[in-house]
Design a protein around this motif. Structure first.
Motif, PDB file in Angstrom:
ATOM      1  N   ALA A 109      -2.765 -45.401  27.960  1.00  0.00           N
ATOM      2  CA  ALA A 109      -2.265 -46.074  29.156  1.00  0.00           C
ATOM      3  C   ALA A 109      -3.026 -47.387  29.321  1.00  0.00           C
ATOM      4  N   GLU A 111      -4.625 -50.805  31.120  1.00  0.00           N
ATOM      5  CA  GLU A 111      -5.300 -51.098  32.390  1.00  0.00           C
ATOM      6  C   GLU A 111      -4.264 -51.577  33.405  1.00  0.00           C
ATOM      7  N   GLN A 112      -4.426 -51.181  34.640  1.00  0.00           N
ATOM      8  CA  GLN A 112      -3.462 -51.562  35.674  1.00  0.00           C
ATOM      9  C   GLN A 112      -3.366 -53.077  35.839  1.00  0.00           C
ATOM     10  N   SER A 113      -4.477 -53.766  35.654  1.00  0.00           N
ATOM     11  CA  SER A 113      -4.450 -55.225  35.786  1.00  0.00           C
ATOM     12  C   SER A 113      -3.550 -55.868  34.732  1.00  0.00           C
ATOM     13  N   VAL A 115      -0.954 -54.365  33.306  1.00  0.00           N
ATOM     14  CA  VAL A 115       0.413 -53.993  33.696  1.00  0.00           C
ATOM     15  C   VAL A 115       0.900 -54.929  34.794  1.00  0.00           C
ATOM     16  N   ASP A 116       0.052 -55.168  35.776  1.00  0.00           N
ATOM     17  CA  ASP A 116       0.429 -56.052  36.888  1.00  0.00           C
ATOM     18  C   ASP A 116       0.716 -57.470  36.413  1.00  0.00           C
ATOM     19  N   THR A 131       5.227 -46.738  32.614  1.00  0.00           N
ATOM     20  CA  THR A 131       4.923 -45.432  33.190  1.00  0.00           C
ATOM     21  C   THR A 131       3.944 -44.723  32.271  1.00  0.00           C
TER      22      THR A 131
END
Length: 179
Positions: A109, A111-113, A115-116, A131
């Motif tokens: 998965a 890093e959220q950063s 993805v953002d 996802t």
């Protein structure tokens, strides 16, 4: 025994050539059962008592390197995961043409950063949803072949190894792990 699919990145689409008979033999020789391949692009379904997908992927990668001198990233998903992916595409009801729907499978998965910060390049009309370890893709105005929003682009922007499959392949692989 758990059913799995190993997805090999970049096989038979460039300079990395691998006969599916060799892939079946290698996976069988590792002690896995009921080994079948799908198409010529490095998809192999198998049963195993091993419960660690990362260990399975590493074993296949190592065997490919040792026996065939191929360095190929391998991503493994369980049949249950593939069934959830096949049932969870947010774009499946928007498209009659399965070549415009793809799933990018990620090694981990992101890093959220990252993805953002992920954005479609240029003025392309591509919808995407990240996802967990998958990216669902819908190429609204054309297919993957004409887009700059490619597997390589996703790897660069998300910082993880990725391999993409079209929707027809995703559904077929999910079915191979449930039968």
């Amino acid at each position: 025994m758990t059913r799995y699919v190993a997805l090999l990145r970049g096989v038979n689409v460039g300079t990395t050539r691998l006969a599916m008979a060799d892939l079946r033999r290698i996976v069988s020789d590792l002690g896995h059962e009921d080994v079948t391949t799908y198409l010529q692009s490095g998809n192999v379904a198998f049963g195993s008592t091993v419960r660690d997908a990362e260990k399975l992927a590493a074993g296949i990668e190592r065997a490919l390197a040792d026996e065939l001198a191929l360095t190929v990233p391998v991503l493994v998903r369980t049949g249950r995961e593939l069934t959830a992916i096949a049932g969870g595409n947010p774009y499946a009801d928007r498209e009659d043409d399965p070549t415009r729907l793809l799933v990018a499978f990620l090694a981990t998965a992101p890093e959220q950063s990252t993805v953002d910060a992920l954005a479609v390049p240029g003025a392309e009309n591509v919808s995407f949803t990240v996802t967990g370890r998958e990216v669902f893709l819908h190429y609204v105005d054309g297919g993957y072949g004409r887009s700059k929003f490619t597997n390589a682009y996703l790897e660069k922007k998300l910082g993880v190894v990725s391999t993409s499959r079209n929707w027809k392949s995703v559904r077929a692989l999910a079915e191979m792990t449930t039968s």
